[in-house]
Motif scaffolding. Sequence first.
Motif, PDB file in Angstrom:
ATOM      1  N   ALA A  72       0.828  -1.212   0.000  1.00  0.00           N
ATOM      2  CA  ALA A  72       0.000   0.000   0.000  1.00  0.00           C
ATOM      3  C   ALA A  72       0.862   1.261   0.000  1.00  0.00           C
ATOM      4  N   ALA A  73       1.960   1.234   0.742  1.00  0.00           N
ATOM      5  CA  ALA A  73       2.857   2.392   0.764  1.00  0.00           C
ATOM      6  C   ALA A  73       3.469   2.627  -0.606  1.00  0.00           C
ATOM      7  N   ALA A  74       3.878   1.557  -1.270  1.00  0.00           N
ATOM      8  CA  ALA A  74       4.466   1.682  -2.610  1.00  0.00           C
ATOM      9  C   ALA A  74       3.426   2.183  -3.610  1.00  0.00           C
ATOM     10  N   GLN A  75       2.180   1.740  -3.470  1.00  0.00           N
ATOM     11  CA  GLN A  75       1.105   2.249  -4.327  1.00  0.00           C
ATOM     12  C   GLN A  75       0.982   3.756  -4.201  1.00  0.00           C
ATOM     13  N   ASP A  76       1.030   4.244  -2.974  1.00  0.00           N
ATOM     14  CA  ASP A  76       0.887   5.672  -2.739  1.00  0.00           C
ATOM     15  C   ASP A  76       2.035   6.454  -3.391  1.00  0.00           C
ATOM     16  N   VAL A  77       3.260   5.963  -3.221  1.00  0.00           N
ATOM     17  CA  VAL A  77       4.420   6.614  -3.829  1.00  0.00           C
ATOM     18  C   VAL A  77       4.302   6.616  -5.344  1.00  0.00           C
ATOM     19  N   LEU A  78       3.895   5.485  -5.890  1.00  0.00           N
ATOM     20  CA  LEU A  78       3.793   5.349  -7.343  1.00  0.00           C
ATOM     21  C   LEU A  78       2.690   6.230  -7.906  1.00  0.00           C
ATOM     22  N   ARG A  79       1.546   6.264  -7.219  1.00  0.00           N
ATOM     23  CA  ARG A  79       0.430   7.080  -7.686  1.00  0.00           C
ATOM     24  C   ARG A  79       0.804   8.567  -7.719  1.00  0.00           C
ATOM     25  N   ARG A  80       1.603   9.000  -6.768  1.00  0.00           N
ATOM     26  CA  ARG A  80       2.020  10.395  -6.693  1.00  0.00           C
ATOM     27  C   ARG A  80       3.192  10.715  -7.626  1.00  0.00           C
ATOM     28  N   TYR A  81       3.783   9.718  -8.217  1.00  0.00           N
ATOM     29  CA  TYR A  81       4.993   9.865  -9.023  1.00  0.00           C
ATOM     30  C   TYR A  81       6.077  10.553  -8.191  1.00  0.00           C
ATOM     31  N   ALA A  82       6.225  10.062  -6.952  1.00  0.00           N
ATOM     32  CA  ALA A  82       7.181  10.652  -6.014  1.00  0.00           C
ATOM     33  C   ALA A  82       8.524   9.948  -6.010  1.00  0.00           C
ATOM     34  N   PHE A  83       8.654   8.833  -6.732  1.00  0.00           N
ATOM     35  CA  PHE A  83       9.863   8.015  -6.655  1.00  0.00           C
ATOM     36  C   PHE A  83      11.018   8.448  -7.551  1.00  0.00           C
ATOM     37  N   PRO A  84      10.810   9.180  -8.664  1.00  0.00           N
ATOM     38  CA  PRO A  84      11.968   9.569  -9.478  1.00  0.00           C
ATOM     39  C   PRO A  84      12.901  10.509  -8.724  1.00  0.00           C
ATOM     40  N   PRO A  85      14.199  10.461  -9.025  1.00  0.00           N
ATOM     41  CA  PRO A  85      15.137  11.372  -8.364  1.00  0.00           C
ATOM     42  C   PRO A  85      14.857  12.812  -8.769  1.00  0.00           C
ATOM     43  N   PRO A  86      14.534  13.700  -7.829  1.00  0.00           N
ATOM     44  CA  PRO A  86      14.126  15.063  -8.187  1.00  0.00           C
ATOM     45  C   PRO A  86      15.223  15.881  -8.850  1.00  0.00           C
ATOM     46  N   ASP A  87      16.502  15.492  -8.664  1.00  0.00           N
ATOM     47  CA  ASP A  87      17.571  16.222  -9.331  1.00  0.00           C
ATOM     48  C   ASP A  87      17.691  15.822 -10.796  1.00  0.00           C
ATOM     49  N   LEU A  88      16.891  14.829 -11.208  1.00  0.00           N
ATOM     50  CA  LEU A  88      16.936  14.362 -12.595  1.00  0.00           C
ATOM     51  C   LEU A  88      15.587  14.521 -13.293  1.00  0.00           C
ATOM     52  N   ILE A  89      14.508  14.056 -12.654  1.00  0.00           N
ATOM     53  CA  ILE A  89      13.172  14.095 -13.254  1.00  0.00           C
ATOM     54  C   ILE A  89      12.145  14.521 -12.207  1.00  0.00           C
ATOM     55  N   THR A  90      11.287  15.454 -12.593  1.00  0.00           N
ATOM     56  CA  THR A  90      10.133  15.808 -11.777  1.00  0.00           C
ATOM     57  C   THR A  90       8.905  15.786 -12.677  1.00  0.00           C
ATOM     58  N   GLY A  91       7.834  15.159 -12.221  1.00  0.00           N
ATOM     59  CA  GLY A  91       6.610  15.071 -13.009  1.00  0.00           C
ATOM     60  C   GLY A  91       5.535  15.993 -12.470  1.00  0.00           C
ATOM     61  N   TYR A  92       4.828  16.678 -13.368  1.00  0.00           N
ATOM     62  CA  TYR A  92       3.745  17.571 -12.988  1.00  0.00           C
ATOM     63  C   TYR A  92       2.473  17.130 -13.703  1.00  0.00           C
ATOM     64  N   PHE A  93       1.377  17.081 -12.963  1.00  0.00           N
ATOM     65  CA  PHE A  93       0.117  16.632 -13.530  1.00  0.00           C
ATOM     66  C   PHE A  93      -1.035  17.195 -12.705  1.00  0.00           C
ATOM     67  N   MET A 104       1.259  13.950 -18.180  1.00  0.00           N
ATOM     68  CA  MET A 104       2.286  14.526 -17.316  1.00  0.00           C
ATOM     69  C   MET A 104       3.285  15.336 -18.125  1.00  0.00           C
ATOM     70  N   VAL A 105       3.718  16.432 -17.533  1.00  0.00           N
ATOM     71  CA  VAL A 105       4.872  17.170 -18.029  1.00  0.00           C
ATOM     72  C   VAL A 105       6.060  16.716 -17.190  1.00  0.00           C
ATOM     73  N   LEU A 106       7.060  16.182 -17.850  1.00  0.00           N
ATOM     74  CA  LEU A 106       8.272  15.778 -17.146  1.00  0.00           C
ATOM     75  C   LEU A 106       9.338  16.848 -17.342  1.00  0.00           C
ATOM     76  N   ARG A 107       9.852  17.347 -16.243  1.00  0.00           N
ATOM     77  CA  ARG A 107      10.959  18.295 -16.308  1.00  0.00           C
ATOM     78  C   ARG A 107      12.236  17.518 -16.042  1.00  0.00           C
ATOM     79  N   ALA A 108      13.064  17.386 -17.069  1.00  0.00           N
ATOM     80  CA  ALA A 108      14.335  16.672 -16.948  1.00  0.00           C
ATOM     81  C   ALA A 108      15.449  17.685 -16.751  1.00  0.00           C
ATOM     82  N   HIS A 109      16.298  17.434 -15.768  1.00  0.00           N
ATOM     83  CA  HIS A 109      17.395  18.354 -15.474  1.00  0.00           C
ATOM     84  C   HIS A 109      18.720  17.664 -15.761  1.00  0.00           C
ATOM     85  N   PHE A 110      19.591  18.353 -16.505  1.00  0.00           N
ATOM     86  CA  PHE A 110      20.925  17.824 -16.797  1.00  0.00           C
ATOM     87  C   PHE A 110      21.894  18.989 -16.879  1.00  0.00           C
TER      88      PHE A 110
END
Length: 239
Positions: A72-93, A104-110
């Motif tokens: 259930a905890a993993a479902q919550d993280v996945l549903r929120r798209y909270a698992f990607p590394p924020p210094d690399l990818i952030t998702g907005y929806f 989703m708009v994905l903001r990729a940082h490099f």
Amino acid sequence: MSSPTIAVPASAKPPAWEQYRARLDAYRNAKVNYDFSRQNEHTSATGWRLDDYETDLPAEAPGPPEAAGSFAAAQDVLRRYAFPPPDLITGYFDPTMPLEKRIMVLRAHFLVFNFYFGVRVSEVTDEEARPTPSGPAGSYPERVWGYGYRTLEGHFERGQIDFTIHKNLPTGAVQFRIHAVSQSGQIRNPFYWVGFKLFGRILQRKFARESLRRMRELVSQALAQGSPAAAAAGAPRPG
């Protein structure tokens, strides 16, 4: 005399995803940038990369997922798209949209650059007891939940990535898995093309490794606090 500065409470500020509303609206009519109806032809022999990653999460007791357990905890993280590394990818929806209709708009940082890409959720997986192929230990049923998304026009890549949580019902073992099928997309800017050729594959693998690590950390944090929703505490929120 100058007027005093009035601090705006964080709760009064618009959610972060609102600043991407125009991009989200533009992507609603965007097309997937590859022919996903021919997925059976997407193999390494035809120039596609097939990647699979997985990590173990804290186990539960055998049987269906527990209300405040690892699954259930993993479902919550996945549903929120909270698992990607924020210094690399952030998702907005838009959080008011159903998951199965999510754009989703994905903001990729490099380095010093930010790139923005659109993706669309392609399907939501929700299986109470998926049969698994027979192996050395025989077959067993899994509870599986997750979703995948496809790349839209303008993305530097084309393909689909699936994120799923699996619970082995007889043993209670829980895993987070990532399956990706991808190929380089059309990149018109020659500078970006060279950069993606040099670093794209490295960043793909970093995204997967860091996503697995963050999922483990956020799930463990949620379990320590006794609530699946606590898994997103301290992680960037989409809205």
